[in-house]
Design an enzyme around this catalytic site. Structure first.
Site, short mmCIF file in Angstrom:
data_model
loop_
_atom_site.label_atom_id
_atom_site.label_comp_id
_atom_site.label_asym_id
_atom_site.label_seq_id
_atom_site.Cartn_x
_atom_site.Cartn_y
_atom_site.Cartn_z
N SER A 1 -10.66 -0.03 2.34
CA SER A 1 -9.97 -0.20 3.63
C SER A 1 -9.54 1.16 4.15
O SER A 1 -8.84 1.89 3.46
CB SER A 1 -8.71 -1.05 3.46
OG SER A 1 -9.02 -2.31 2.96
N GLU B 1 -5.20 4.66 5.71
CA GLU B 1 -4.70 4.37 4.36
C GLU B 1 -5.03 5.45 3.33
O GLU B 1 -4.14 5.89 2.59
CB GLU B 1 -5.20 3.01 3.89
CG GLU B 1 -4.35 2.50 2.77
CD GLU B 1 -5.09 1.65 1.79
OE1 GLU B 1 -4.59 1.50 0.69
OE2 GLU B 1 -6.18 1.15 2.09
N ARG C 1 0.82 -1.23 0.00
CA ARG C 1 0.00 0.00 0.00
C ARG C 1 0.86 1.27 0.00
O ARG C 1 0.50 2.26 0.65
CB ARG C 1 -0.93 0.04 1.22
CG ARG C 1 -1.85 -1.13 1.30
CD ARG C 1 -2.98 -0.95 0.34
NE ARG C 1 -3.48 -2.26 -0.05
CZ ARG C 1 -4.75 -2.61 -0.06
NH1 ARG C 1 -5.65 -1.74 0.29
NH2 ARG C 1 -5.11 -3.78 -0.47
N1 EPU Z 1 -11.83 -10.07 9.74
C1 EPU Z 1 -12.46 -9.86 10.94
N2 EPU Z 1 -13.50 -8.98 10.98
C2 EPU Z 1 -13.91 -8.31 9.87
C3 EPU Z 1 -13.27 -8.51 8.64
C4 EPU Z 1 -12.21 -9.41 8.60
O1 EPU Z 1 -12.11 -10.46 11.96
O2 EPU Z 1 -14.85 -7.51 10.00
C5 EPU Z 1 -10.70 -11.01 9.67
C6 EPU Z 1 -10.98 -12.07 8.62
O3 EPU Z 1 -11.63 -13.16 9.18
C7 EPU Z 1 -9.61 -12.43 8.12
C8 EPU Z 1 -8.80 -11.16 8.33
O4 EPU Z 1 -9.56 -10.33 9.20
O5 EPU Z 1 -9.04 -13.45 8.92
C9 EPU Z 1 -8.49 -10.46 7.02
O6 EPU Z 1 -9.69 -10.12 6.36
P1 EPU Z 1 -9.80 -10.03 4.76
O7 EPU Z 1 -9.35 -11.31 4.16
O8 EPU Z 1 -11.17 -9.57 4.45
O9 EPU Z 1 -8.72 -8.97 4.32
P2 EPU Z 1 -8.19 -7.59 4.95
O10 EPU Z 1 -6.79 -7.81 5.39
O11 EPU Z 1 -9.15 -7.07 5.95
C10 EPU Z 1 -7.14 -6.76 2.70
C11 EPU Z 1 -7.13 -5.48 1.91
C12 EPU Z 1 -8.41 -5.34 1.09
C13 EPU Z 1 -8.52 -6.53 0.16
C14 EPU Z 1 -8.51 -7.82 1.01
C15 EPU Z 1 -8.50 -9.07 0.16
C16 EPU Z 1 -5.74 -3.97 3.23
C17 EPU Z 1 -5.69 -2.73 4.06
N3 EPU Z 1 -6.95 -4.34 2.79
O12 EPU Z 1 -8.19 -6.64 3.65
O13 EPU Z 1 -8.32 -4.14 0.32
O14 EPU Z 1 -9.68 -6.49 -0.63
O15 EPU Z 1 -7.32 -7.86 1.83
O16 EPU Z 1 -7.24 -9.23 -0.39
O17 EPU Z 1 -4.70 -4.54 2.95
C18 EPU Z 1 -9.00 -1.88 -0.01
O18 EPU Z 1 -7.82 -1.57 0.02
O19 EPU Z 1 -9.89 -1.01 -0.17
C19 EPU Z 1 -9.39 -3.27 0.21
C20 EPU Z 1 -10.65 -3.62 0.30
#
Ligand code: EPU
Length: 343
Positions: A241, A336, A168
């Site tokens: 995000s 972000e 990012r």
């Molecule tokens: N989780 C929770 N609660 C929630 C959401 C998620 O506990 O409300 C847990 C999930 O169970 C999982 C972990 O958090 O174990 C990660 O969640 P997720 O796979 O949804 O990914 P993220 O790390 O929250 C990142 C990116 C997203 C991207 C997804 C999928 C960042 C800041 N965000 O989210 O990017 O779509 O991975 O690759 O790195 C964006 O930048 O706008 C964006 C949506």
């Protein structure tokens, strides 16, 4: 030469940012060519106006009105270059819609960006935050960036190394105002392996033979997975995000894991990445809302503008979230999206 540049005064930006924050730009120009851009920069320099480059407006928060000149990048065009066996380079003008470009590449049978389907915004904004999702980042395929160097006013070509990509992050994000991106070039392939290993995507495709999938089918799977969790900015205004996933050192991680055995984490070579969404969720914020803004009820990393929220409302909520994560876990969250406009 006038190059057809028009500068308008007091232009509302609500429809030009996906958080739908209603602010005004003191001056506003739609940029359709590199010549118009140079001319607009000259006008801004003459009038001592700050400039703000605006693409799809999907990764920024307007804290207040923009006192300077907004440059809305509307350069259009895409073309295939250097088609060579299985590989090809796809050039995208900065104002092209990113998601449309993903579908175009996937429909043409080229692989490399299908996991980045449905990310809002423009091609020119993609390198700024090195967009990433489902195990793929833009820097995995980026071949070069063409940009206007605002210091020399020359058009330059930047290599991936020049862009200094990280999670990012990029040179562009750390040095706003130095370059305006005009075009990006992506190296795609008909035979590169598909990346289907990210947990949510793997679960969605569990009864499908991955070897038989086309890049378009993968893009469609990513779209379905995203739609389950991420709000559509047209109905629930948001900037994706709102925080980066934080990285902590091994010692801090071990202390956290003792207190919170379920802490979601990803080991890195240097430290441990935590899931910001999990931290925010555990701190009790998921689904929270006040009269104007809130936290999405299916992905705690996303702040929503429910009704006429201002930048101040959004940033106050973000600060409350940061504080409670700091108090509960001792972890600092970093915002972000870029914060722009007068505060
Ligand atoms: N989780 C929770 N609660 C929630 C959401 C998620 O506990 O409300 C847990 C999930 O169970 C999982 C972990 O958090 O174990 C990660 O969640 P997720 O796979 O949804 O990914 P993220 O790390 O929250 C990142 C990116 C997203 C991207 C997804 C999928 C960042 C800041 N965000 O989210 O990017 O779509 O991975 O690759 O790195 C964006 O930048 O706008 C964006 C949506």
């Amino acid at each position: 030469m006038s190059y057809g540049l028009q500068i308008r005064k007091q232009v509302g930006l609500k429809d030009l940012n996906t958080m739908a924050i209603a602010v005004n730009a003191k001056q506003f120009a739609t940029i359709e060519s590199a010549d118009q851009l140079v001319q607009a920069l000259e006008i801004a320099a003459d009038q001592k106006l700050e400039t703000l480059v605006l693409g799809g407006g999907s990764n920024l928060v307007f804290a207040g009105d923009v006192e300077g000149l907004v440059l809305h990048i509307a350069l259009r065009g895409r073309r295939w270059e250097k088609v060579d066996g299985d590989t090809a380079v796809l050039a995208l003008a900065a104002g092209e819609n990113w998601h449309d470009a993903v579908l175009y590449a996937a429909r043409s049978g080229y692989r490399g960006i299908e996991n980045l389907a449905l990310i809002p915004g423009t091609a020119g904004a993609a390198p700024v935050q090195n967009i990433g999702a489902y195990g793929v980042e833009l820097c995995d395929t980026l071949a070069s960036v063409t940009a206007l160097d605002c210091e020399s006013r020359q058009v330059v070509t930047l290599s991936p190394e020049d862009c200094q990509f990280a999670y990012r992050d990029s040179f562009f994000k750390r040095n706003p105002g130095r370059y305006v991106i005009l075009e990006i070039r992506l190296r795609l392939s008909r035979s590169a392996p598909l990346k289907l290993g990210y947990r949510d995507l793997q679960d969605y495709l569990s009864d499908v033979d991955g070897a038989k999938l086309s890049p378009l089918e993968v893009a469609e799977a990513v779209m379905a997975v995203r739609r389950r969790k991420l709000p559509d900015p047209d109905t629930l205004p948001n900037a994706g995000s709102f925080f980066k996933n934080p990285v902590v050192d091994q010692g801090q991680f071990e202390g956290l894991q003792q207190r919170f055995p379920d802490v979601v984490h990803y080991p890195l070579t240097d430290g441990v990445k935590l899931a910001a969404a999990w931290l925010i969720d555990q701190a009790g914020w998921k689904g929270f809302r006040n009269a104007r803004v809130g936290i999405h009820n299916r992905q705690a990393l996303v702040l929503i503008n429910h009704s006429k929220g201002t930048g101040e409302d959004v940033l106050a909520l973000a600060e409350d979230v940061r504080q409670s994560v700091r108090e509960k876990f001792g972890v600092e969250l970093e915002v972000e999206p870029g914060i722009v406009g007068a505060r």
